[in-house]
Design a protein around this motif. Structure first.
Motif, PDB file in Angstrom:
ATOM      1  N   LEU A  15      29.102  57.031  28.382  1.00 49.71           N
ATOM      2  CA  LEU A  15      30.084  56.625  29.385  1.00 49.71           C
ATOM      3  C   LEU A  15      29.895  55.162  29.773  1.00 49.71           C
ATOM      4  O   LEU A  15      30.872  54.416  29.914  1.00 49.71           O
ATOM      5  CB  LEU A  15      29.964  57.532  30.614  1.00 49.71           C
ATOM      6  CG  LEU A  15      31.141  57.598  31.560  1.00 49.71           C
ATOM      7  CD1 LEU A  15      32.420  58.000  30.847  1.00 49.71           C
ATOM      8  CD2 LEU A  15      30.840  58.570  32.684  1.00 49.71           C
ATOM      9  N   LEU A  16      28.650  54.733  29.916  1.00 43.67           N
ATOM     10  CA  LEU A  16      28.352  53.340  30.238  1.00 43.67           C
ATOM     11  C   LEU A  16      28.817  52.411  29.109  1.00 43.67           C
ATOM     12  O   LEU A  16      29.391  51.352  29.369  1.00 43.67           O
ATOM     13  CB  LEU A  16      26.856  53.153  30.501  1.00 43.67           C
ATOM     14  CG  LEU A  16      26.415  51.733  30.850  1.00 43.67           C
ATOM     15  CD1 LEU A  16      27.129  51.227  32.111  1.00 43.67           C
ATOM     16  CD2 LEU A  16      24.907  51.676  31.030  1.00 43.67           C
ATOM     17  N   GLN A  17      28.600  52.802  27.865  1.00 47.47           N
ATOM     18  CA  GLN A  17      29.061  51.991  26.730  1.00 47.47           C
ATOM     19  C   GLN A  17      30.580  51.894  26.717  1.00 47.47           C
ATOM     20  O   GLN A  17      31.143  50.828  26.455  1.00 47.47           O
ATOM     21  CB  GLN A  17      28.548  52.585  25.413  1.00 47.47           C
ATOM     22  CG  GLN A  17      27.066  52.416  25.208  1.00 47.47           C
ATOM     23  CD  GLN A  17      26.552  53.193  24.003  1.00 47.47           C
ATOM     24  OE1 GLN A  17      27.204  54.105  23.500  1.00 47.47           O
ATOM     25  NE2 GLN A  17      25.356  52.831  23.539  1.00 47.47           N
ATOM     26  N   THR A  18      31.244  53.006  27.007  1.00 51.97           N
ATOM     27  CA  THR A  18      32.713  53.005  27.059  1.00 51.97           C
ATOM     28  C   THR A  18      33.199  52.074  28.169  1.00 51.97           C
ATOM     29  O   THR A  18      34.120  51.271  27.957  1.00 51.97           O
ATOM     30  CB  THR A  18      33.234  54.438  27.289  1.00 51.97           C
ATOM     31  OG1 THR A  18      32.781  55.267  26.216  1.00 51.97           O
ATOM     32  CG2 THR A  18      34.745  54.467  27.377  1.00 51.97           C
ATOM     33  N   LEU A  19      32.574  52.176  29.326  1.00 46.28           N
ATOM     34  CA  LEU A  19      32.931  51.302  30.444  1.00 46.28           C
ATOM     35  C   LEU A  19      32.730  49.839  30.075  1.00 46.28           C
ATOM     36  O   LEU A  19      33.605  49.003  30.325  1.00 46.28           O
ATOM     37  CB  LEU A  19      32.113  51.647  31.688  1.00 46.28           C
ATOM     38  CG  LEU A  19      32.302  50.708  32.883  1.00 46.28           C
ATOM     39  CD1 LEU A  19      33.743  50.730  33.375  1.00 46.28           C
ATOM     40  CD2 LEU A  19      31.339  51.074  33.997  1.00 46.28           C
ATOM     41  N   ASN A  20      31.601  49.520  29.457  1.00 42.42           N
ATOM     42  CA  ASN A  20      31.324  48.126  29.083  1.00 42.42           C
ATOM     43  C   ASN A  20      32.318  47.601  28.056  1.00 42.42           C
ATOM     44  O   ASN A  20      32.727  46.439  28.124  1.00 42.42           O
ATOM     45  CB  ASN A  20      29.888  47.980  28.584  1.00 42.42           C
ATOM     46  CG  ASN A  20      28.881  48.071  29.710  1.00 42.42           C
ATOM     47  OD1 ASN A  20      29.196  47.795  30.864  1.00 42.42           O
ATOM     48  ND2 ASN A  20      27.674  48.470  29.387  1.00 42.42           N
ATOM     49  N   ALA A  76      47.713  49.534  30.168  1.00 44.68           N
ATOM     50  CA  ALA A  76      47.632  49.838  31.600  1.00 44.68           C
ATOM     51  C   ALA A  76      46.871  51.141  31.831  1.00 44.68           C
ATOM     52  O   ALA A  76      46.042  51.232  32.755  1.00 44.68           O
ATOM     53  CB  ALA A  76      49.035  49.918  32.211  1.00 44.68           C
ATOM     54  N   ILE A  77      47.123  52.124  31.000  1.00 43.91           N
ATOM     55  CA  ILE A  77      46.399  53.392  31.102  1.00 43.91           C
ATOM     56  C   ILE A  77      44.907  53.163  30.838  1.00 43.91           C
ATOM     57  O   ILE A  77      44.049  53.721  31.531  1.00 43.91           O
ATOM     58  CB  ILE A  77      46.983  54.438  30.130  1.00 43.91           C
ATOM     59  CG1 ILE A  77      48.390  54.842  30.595  1.00 43.91           C
ATOM     60  CG2 ILE A  77      46.061  55.656  30.008  1.00 43.91           C
ATOM     61  CD1 ILE A  77      49.188  55.613  29.563  1.00 43.91           C
ATOM     62  N   SER A  78      44.602  52.311  29.873  1.00 42.12           N
ATOM     63  CA  SER A  78      43.192  51.990  29.584  1.00 42.12           C
ATOM     64  C   SER A  78      42.535  51.277  30.758  1.00 42.12           C
ATOM     65  O   SER A  78      41.391  51.579  31.118  1.00 42.12           O
ATOM     66  CB  SER A  78      43.094  51.115  28.334  1.00 42.12           C
ATOM     67  OG  SER A  78      43.613  51.785  27.216  1.00 42.12           O
ATOM     68  N   ALA A  79      43.233  50.338  31.361  1.00 39.20           N
ATOM     69  CA  ALA A  79      42.681  49.611  32.516  1.00 39.20           C
ATOM     70  C   ALA A  79      42.496  50.562  33.704  1.00 39.20           C
ATOM     71  O   ALA A  79      41.480  50.493  34.413  1.00 39.20           O
ATOM     72  CB  ALA A  79      43.597  48.450  32.901  1.00 39.20           C
ATOM     73  N   SER A 126      34.536  53.307  36.282  1.00 38.18           N
ATOM     74  CA  SER A 126      33.604  52.403  36.970  1.00 38.18           C
ATOM     75  C   SER A 126      33.225  52.934  38.355  1.00 38.18           C
ATOM     76  O   SER A 126      32.170  52.577  38.881  1.00 38.18           O
ATOM     77  CB  SER A 126      34.188  50.992  37.059  1.00 38.18           C
ATOM     78  OG  SER A 126      35.276  50.961  37.944  1.00 38.18           O
ATOM     79  N   LYS A 127      34.043  53.772  38.908  1.00 39.85           N
ATOM     80  CA  LYS A 127      33.749  54.372  40.211  1.00 39.85           C
ATOM     81  C   LYS A 127      32.506  55.260  40.141  1.00 39.85           C
ATOM     82  O   LYS A 127      31.787  55.404  41.118  1.00 39.85           O
ATOM     83  CB  LYS A 127      34.971  55.180  40.670  1.00 39.85           C
ATOM     84  CG  LYS A 127      34.852  55.786  42.029  1.00 39.85           C
ATOM     85  CD  LYS A 127      36.155  56.481  42.386  1.00 39.85           C
ATOM     86  CE  LYS A 127      36.096  57.015  43.797  1.00 39.85           C
ATOM     87  NZ  LYS A 127      37.376  57.624  44.181  1.00 39.85           N
ATOM     88  N   ARG A 136      33.804  40.808  37.989  1.00 44.40           N
ATOM     89  CA  ARG A 136      33.013  40.935  39.222  1.00 44.40           C
ATOM     90  C   ARG A 136      33.035  42.355  39.794  1.00 44.40           C
ATOM     91  O   ARG A 136      32.051  42.823  40.318  1.00 44.40           O
ATOM     92  CB  ARG A 136      33.527  39.956  40.271  1.00 44.40           C
ATOM     93  CG  ARG A 136      33.614  38.515  39.810  1.00 44.40           C
ATOM     94  CD  ARG A 136      32.324  37.814  39.780  1.00 44.40           C
ATOM     95  NE  ARG A 136      31.896  37.634  41.159  1.00 44.40           N
ATOM     96  CZ  ARG A 136      30.696  37.229  41.492  1.00 44.40           C
ATOM     97  NH1 ARG A 136      29.834  36.961  40.589  1.00 44.40           N
ATOM     98  NH2 ARG A 136      30.373  37.104  42.751  1.00 44.40           N
ATOM     99  N   LYS A 137      34.208  43.005  39.718  1.00 45.79           N
ATOM    100  CA  LYS A 137      34.379  44.331  40.324  1.00 45.79           C
ATOM    101  C   LYS A 137      35.388  45.111  39.483  1.00 45.79           C
ATOM    102  O   LYS A 137      36.598  45.094  39.740  1.00 45.79           O
ATOM    103  CB  LYS A 137      34.876  44.165  41.767  1.00 45.79           C
ATOM    104  CG  LYS A 137      34.921  45.416  42.563  1.00 45.79           C
ATOM    105  CD  LYS A 137      33.549  45.821  43.056  1.00 45.79           C
ATOM    106  CE  LYS A 137      33.709  46.961  44.050  1.00 45.79           C
ATOM    107  NZ  LYS A 137      32.592  47.844  44.080  1.00 45.79           N
ATOM    108  N   ALA A 138      34.868  45.802  38.456  1.00 43.75           N
ATOM    109  CA  ALA A 138      35.730  46.467  37.473  1.00 43.75           C
ATOM    110  C   ALA A 138      36.685  47.486  38.097  1.00 43.75           C
ATOM    111  O   ALA A 138      37.820  47.619  37.648  1.00 43.75           O
ATOM    112  CB  ALA A 138      34.892  47.133  36.391  1.00 43.75           C
TER     113      ALA A 138
END
Length: 127
Positions: A10-15, A113-116, A123-124, A76-78
């Motif tokens: 999940l962290l890799q996906t977020l990054n 947009a769906i990806s963002a 990220s939450k 700064r704040k994903a």
């Protein structure tokens, strides 16, 4: 062990999503000043052009600044930046769909947009 692997995945996906939504808005925003990648004016809804109080190139430079700022916010704040980028891309897509103008680009922007939005949600949970 699986929980740790899931967390790392999940962290890799977020990054990956975060890198995408930092780089792409900043590059696209900067290109609004150079038009090296494309001539951005062509993507403006013709109905909107008549309402602009400035030239299309000036408007696109303003858009570029907004996109650069959005990319920096993602850095700064994903979570917050993801929602901003998702809303921005949705607005762009809707402006294209209204005139049935560059519908392929509109669909691509909706997918982005769906990806963002997904990045913001993920990220939450990852701190």
């Amino acid at each position: 062990m699986e929980s740790k692997n899931s967390q790392q995945s999940l962290l890799q996906t977020l990054n990956l999503l975060k890198a995408t939504f930092v780089i792409v808005p900043i590059v696209a925003g900067a290109d609004k000043f150079t038009n090296l990648l494309t001539h951005w004016d062509q993507y403006l809804n013709p109905s909107i052009i008549t309402l602009l109080p400035v030239s299309t190139s000036t408007f696109m430079m303003i858009v570029g600044v907004i996109e650069i700022i959005a990319g920096i916010i993602v850095l700064r704040k994903a979570e917050i930046g993801g929602y901003i980028v998702a809303a921005w891309l949705t607005a762009i897509a809707l402006s294209l769909i209204i005139e049935f103008h560059y519908v392929d680009v509109a669909i691509r922007d909706l997918v982005m947009a769906i990806s963002a939005f997904s990045m913001a949600r993920i990220s939450k949970f990852i701190k």
